[in-house]
Design a protein around this motif. Structure first.
Motif, PDB file in Angstrom:
ATOM      1  N   LEU A 595      41.369 -17.253 146.478  1.00 40.54           N
ATOM      2  CA  LEU A 595      40.244 -16.716 147.243  1.00 40.54           C
ATOM      3  C   LEU A 595      39.489 -15.736 146.352  1.00 40.54           C
ATOM      4  CD1 LEU A 595      42.216 -16.169 150.550  1.00 40.54           C
ATOM      5  CD2 LEU A 595      40.448 -17.881 150.192  1.00 40.54           C
ATOM      6  N   ASP A 596      38.571 -15.004 146.935  1.00 41.23           N
ATOM      7  CA  ASP A 596      37.738 -14.097 146.156  1.00 41.23           C
ATOM      8  C   ASP A 596      38.226 -12.648 146.219  1.00 41.23           C
ATOM      9  OD1 ASP A 596      35.617 -13.885 144.412  1.00 41.23           O
ATOM     10  OD2 ASP A 596      34.206 -13.251 145.968  1.00 41.23           O
ATOM     11  N   ASN A 597      39.489 -12.441 146.695  1.00 39.65           N
ATOM     12  CA  ASN A 597      39.973 -11.069 146.899  1.00 39.65           C
ATOM     13  C   ASN A 597      41.119 -10.687 145.963  1.00 39.65           C
ATOM     14  OD1 ASN A 597      42.041 -12.594 147.897  1.00 39.65           O
ATOM     15  ND2 ASN A 597      41.869 -11.880 150.017  1.00 39.65           N
ATOM     16  N   ASN A 598      41.452 -11.548 145.028  1.00 42.80           N
ATOM     17  CA  ASN A 598      42.464 -11.257 144.012  1.00 42.80           C
ATOM     18  C   ASN A 598      43.878 -11.106 144.557  1.00 42.80           C
ATOM     19  OD1 ASN A 598      40.450 -11.118 141.918  1.00 42.80           O
ATOM     20  ND2 ASN A 598      39.891  -9.119 142.747  1.00 42.80           N
ATOM     21  N   ASP A 599      44.136 -11.619 145.779  1.00 48.44           N
ATOM     22  CA  ASP A 599      45.481 -11.537 146.333  1.00 48.44           C
ATOM     23  C   ASP A 599      46.490 -12.367 145.520  1.00 48.44           C
ATOM     24  OD1 ASP A 599      44.735  -9.861 148.323  1.00 48.44           O
ATOM     25  OD2 ASP A 599      44.718 -11.356 149.928  1.00 48.44           O
ATOM     26  N   HIS A 600      45.993 -13.277 144.714  1.00 45.21           N
ATOM     27  CA  HIS A 600      46.881 -14.156 143.950  1.00 45.21           C
ATOM     28  C   HIS A 600      47.436 -13.496 142.692  1.00 45.21           C
ATOM     29  CE1 HIS A 600      42.972 -14.464 142.003  1.00 45.21           C
ATOM     30  NE2 HIS A 600      43.603 -14.862 140.906  1.00 45.21           N
ATOM     31  N   ILE A 601      46.921 -12.321 142.324  1.00 45.61           N
ATOM     32  CA  ILE A 601      47.273 -11.731 141.028  1.00 45.61           C
ATOM     33  C   ILE A 601      48.753 -11.383 140.935  1.00 45.61           C
ATOM     34  CG2 ILE A 601      46.921  -9.697 139.562  1.00 45.61           C
ATOM     35  CD1 ILE A 601      43.994  -9.861 140.113  1.00 45.61           C
ATOM     36  N   GLN A 602      49.332 -10.832 142.009  1.00 39.06           N
ATOM     37  CA  GLN A 602      50.759 -10.503 141.970  1.00 39.06           C
ATOM     38  C   GLN A 602      51.599 -11.751 141.734  1.00 39.06           C
ATOM     39  OE1 GLN A 602      52.368  -7.624 144.722  1.00 39.06           O
ATOM     40  NE2 GLN A 602      50.340  -7.202 145.536  1.00 39.06           N
ATOM     41  N   MET A 603      51.224 -12.834 142.393  1.00 38.13           N
ATOM     42  CA  MET A 603      51.945 -14.094 142.242  1.00 38.13           C
ATOM     43  C   MET A 603      51.863 -14.594 140.801  1.00 38.13           C
ATOM     44  SD  MET A 603      51.285 -17.555 144.452  1.00 38.13           S
ATOM     45  CE  MET A 603      49.663 -17.880 143.775  1.00 38.13           C
ATOM     46  N   LEU A 604      50.688 -14.455 140.196  1.00 29.76           N
ATOM     47  CA  LEU A 604      50.512 -14.945 138.828  1.00 29.76           C
ATOM     48  C   LEU A 604      51.238 -14.088 137.796  1.00 29.76           C
ATOM     49  CD1 LEU A 604      46.826 -16.189 138.553  1.00 29.76           C
ATOM     50  CD2 LEU A 604      48.898 -17.443 139.080  1.00 29.76           C
ATOM     51  N   SER A 605      51.480 -12.814 138.106  1.00 30.93           N
ATOM     52  CA  SER A 605      52.208 -11.981 137.148  1.00 30.93           C
ATOM     53  C   SER A 605      53.629 -12.489 136.964  1.00 30.93           C
ATOM     54  CB  SER A 605      52.222 -10.518 137.603  1.00 30.93           C
ATOM     55  OG  SER A 605      53.084 -10.324 138.694  1.00 30.93           O
ATOM     56  N   VAL A 606      54.247 -12.953 138.059  1.00 24.84           N
ATOM     57  CA  VAL A 606      55.592 -13.553 137.972  1.00 24.84           C
ATOM     58  C   VAL A 606      55.513 -14.866 137.202  1.00 24.84           C
ATOM     59  CG1 VAL A 606      57.471 -14.581 139.322  1.00 24.84           C
ATOM     60  CG2 VAL A 606      56.389 -12.462 140.095  1.00 24.84           C
ATOM     61  N   LEU A 607      54.482 -15.632 137.482  1.00 23.70           N
ATOM     62  CA  LEU A 607      54.334 -16.919 136.808  1.00 23.70           C
ATOM     63  C   LEU A 607      54.156 -16.751 135.301  1.00 23.70           C
ATOM     64  CD1 LEU A 607      54.210 -19.948 137.356  1.00 23.70           C
ATOM     65  CD2 LEU A 607      51.751 -19.731 137.651  1.00 23.70           C
ATOM     66  N   THR A 608      53.382 -15.743 134.876  1.00 26.73           N
ATOM     67  CA  THR A 608      53.179 -15.540 133.436  1.00 26.73           C
ATOM     68  C   THR A 608      54.475 -15.089 132.753  1.00 26.73           C
ATOM     69  OG1 THR A 608      52.350 -13.296 133.884  1.00 26.73           O
ATOM     70  CG2 THR A 608      50.724 -15.023 133.560  1.00 26.73           C
TER      71      THR A 608
END
Length: 637
Positions: A595-608
């Motif tokens: 979405l446009d609110n950056n809620d996915h960033i925490q999830m992607l930190s684990v993925l990286t």
């Protein structure tokens, strides 16, 4: 100092200032007598500071060692951080006398000092320094580690302004370095420390890191003024001086700009976001790094008072910035210390996480003079690089300020003004923590009026022994609770999103477009995305190229949000036979719906984190859901 004058002095210190009327009433003397006594006191204490009449209150401004000098009990002697810094300074400079003398200096028991030393010993051990006692307290570690630790402690020294070494002044004058007063004090304190280490036989060993410092134009001046007979020590000092300056060159500026462009590109790639106003953002980071280039090049530490809070509340952001830095091609910047990463995380956080809903403008008010004001300004830019300082003024100039501001940062109480943040001339960890919360709007969900209403209700049914402590406890509890709720509401866990249907492994595909289509099937089925989002992902890659390739063999297709995504979602497609994507061989497609609110960033930190660990990637590529889910939860715990 006469007995009455001592009592007046003691009461001013213990009460953080008293009005003229209070002093006249307390000691039953005239206004003229009070002013006479204050003048006498100031003459007596002139080496430490002075008492000034500010905002209709007599306040002591100066060196905090005055409490120990005149045996005046204060909050300082019961301040664990202050005692620790005092003892650490004694140990590092080899001036620790006896437990009896230290306890007398700090006005606490010998048992308290023994406990302090035990805590200091445990803390130093975490920094790979052993504190041992053999007739006296000694530090055992590599010399560079000891010096790094001391540099960090210097940033918290409340007496820093008192250090002015004539050799540093001479180097500054002859080399025209334009060092700030803050830098002069830091360097002065440091050369006094290193002089002591050298005389004690604690010299540096491996110094090749500082070889380039011999090429600085001021090297010969430094050599002449310092009169060192050890080239290793001279190189090291020349490098440390460079870390305090703003030496510039076209090559240096070019290197910084190249790194910043790579950094922003990497962050956008790993976080799947688009940084708005990229040119302005790039200039902000470039300006910050220009002033810290040689500190980074020569790997000198910097105290980051906000690091603890950032790591606790925004660990995912730290992870994304860390991996973005690491994957640049910069020899100077790619191995940054964690404290430096923390500063960059604040920049990115201000852009993508909305640390602050609007930029807070602050004005610095300091009655101690221009030197203290400039020192405070330097520290604020160090610890809060995104701060907007609109003025550095005296108390009398504050009323006449034309610039608008949101907060006043002051070294003395200003009772007639709102939004005053009271700090020490040399910022303490507590000061930095308060500034962090206020200026970045962290923990600002509870207002004090609500607390006062609760207090009023409690008063109707119970006796309150200490209203201020109760207020503080309630405030901390409610802030903690609201912060926990906020985090729970916003936190999107990878283990919760990536269920058994969202990870697949297939033999092969005809091309990368088919891979994106197959990977998107579950997201379409669950109505997380619309078909147009899949088309946008493919079109973006065709136009821009393989920008979604985030590591060897791994692509993370995503597109700009256009109301065709209903929720944050993810799917992973593993292909046994790698497929070409615009010149890149890809066997792992991570399809991201954001979405446009950056809620996915925490999830992607684990993925990286997973993508940058070889063993974790081996597990991921099995596409065995149970193993993958267990591995992911290991990262999230």
């Amino acid at each position: 100092m006469k007995n009455r004058q001592y009592k007046i002095f003691q009461s001013i210190l213990q009460n953080n200032g008293l009005s003229l009327q209070e002093l006249m009433d307390n000691y039953d003397v005239s206004k003229r007598t009070i002013y006479y006594d204050i003048n006498e006191i100031n003459y007596e204490i002139k080496e430490y500071g002075k008492i000034e009449n500010l905002n209709r209150k007599f306040i002591y401004l100066g060196d905090e060692r005055i409490y120990a000098k005149y045996k005046i009990k204060s909050d300082i002697s019961s301040d664990v951080e202050y005692r620790h810094r005092y003892i650490i300074e004694k140990i590092f400079t080899d001036t620790f006398s006896t437990i009896d003398e230290i306890s007398e200096d700090l006005l606490v028991s010998k048992g308290t000092i023994f406990n302090d030393i035990k805590e200091i010993k445990d803390y130093l051990h975490l920094e790979n320094i052993d504190l041992v006692f053999n007739k006296k307290y000694q530090l055992k570690a590599d010399e560079l580690i000891i010096r790094d630790a001391y540099i960090n402690y210097m940033y918290l020294d409340q007496d820093l302004i008192s250090y002015v070494d004539p050799r540093i002044l001479e180097v500054n004058r002859r080399a025209d370095l334009h060092l700030t007063d803050y830098s002069i004090s830091l360097l002065s304190k440091f050369v006094i420390f290193t002089d002591n280490r050298i005389k004690s036989g604690n010299k540096l060993k491996e110094t090749s890191l500082y070889d380039d410092a011999k090429n600085f134009y001021y090297y010969n001046i430094l050599e002449n003024v310092m009169d060192y007979d050890d080239e290793d020590e001279l190189k090291y000092l020349a490098a440390f001086v460079a870390s305090m300056t703003k030496l510039k060159s076209d090559k240096l500026n070019s290197n910084i700009k190249k790194f910043v462009n790579e950094l922003i590109h990497n962050f956008e790639k790993y976080a799947a976001v688009v940084i708005q106003n990229k040119d302005d953002f790039s200039k902000d980071i470039t300006r910050h790094l220009s002033s810290s280039y040689y500190r980074l090049k020569f790997k000198f530490p910097i105290y980051n008072g906000s690091l603890k809070e950032i790591k606790k509340d925004y660990s995912y952001l730290m992870d994304l910035v860390k991996i973005s830095v690491k994957n640049t091609n910069s020899a100077v910047f790619s191995e940054m210390r964690e404290s430096e990463i923390g500063f960059l995380a604040m920049y990115f956080g201000a852009r993508v996480e909305s640390f602050s809903k609007r930029e807070n403008r602050v004005v610095i008010v300091c009655p101690n003079g221009r030197v203290i004001s400039k020192m405070l300004e330097s520290q604020l830019y160090n610890y809060l690089p995104t701060i907007n300082i609109v003025g550095v003024v005296s108390i009398h100039e504050l009323d006449e300020m034309s610039a608008q501001f949101d907060y006043i940062i002051s070294t003395i109480p200003l009772e007639k003004y709102n939004n005053v943040i009271l700090v020490k001339p040399v910022l303490t960890p507590h000061n930095i923590s308060i500034l962090y919360e206020k200026l970045l709007n962290i923990n600002s969900v509870i207002d004090e009026d609500s607390i006062n209403q609760i207090i009023d209700i409690v008063k109707d049914y119970a006796e309150i022994k200490d209203e201020e402590k109760l207020k503080k406890a309630l405030l901390e509890m409610l802030i903690y609770k609201n912060e926990a709720i906020r985090k729970a509401d916003n936190k999107i866990m990878l283990s919760q999103v990536l269920d058994e249907n969202r990870i697949r492994k297939i033999k092969k595909v005809s091309d990368w477009k088919e891979a994106i289509n197959i990977g998107s099937e579950i997201l379409l089925k669950e109505a997380s995305i619309e078909k147009s989002y899949v088309e946008d992902m493919i079109e973006s890659i065709e136009k821009v190229g393989p920008y979604v390739v985030i590591s060897d063999g791994i692509a993370m297709p995503h597109a700009k949000y256009k109301y065709n995504v209903s929720k944050v979602d993810i799917s992973i497609l593993i292909i046994e036979e790698a497929v070409d994507m615009e010149g890149k061989d890809i066997d792992t497609f991570i399809i991201l719906a954001n979405l446009d609110n950056n809620d996915h960033i925490q999830m992607l930190s684990v993925l990286t984190d997973i993508l940058n660990d070889k063993k974790s990637m081996e597990i991921l590529k099995t596409a065995d859901y149970k193993k993958v889910n267990k591995m992911i939860k290991g990262y999230e715990d």
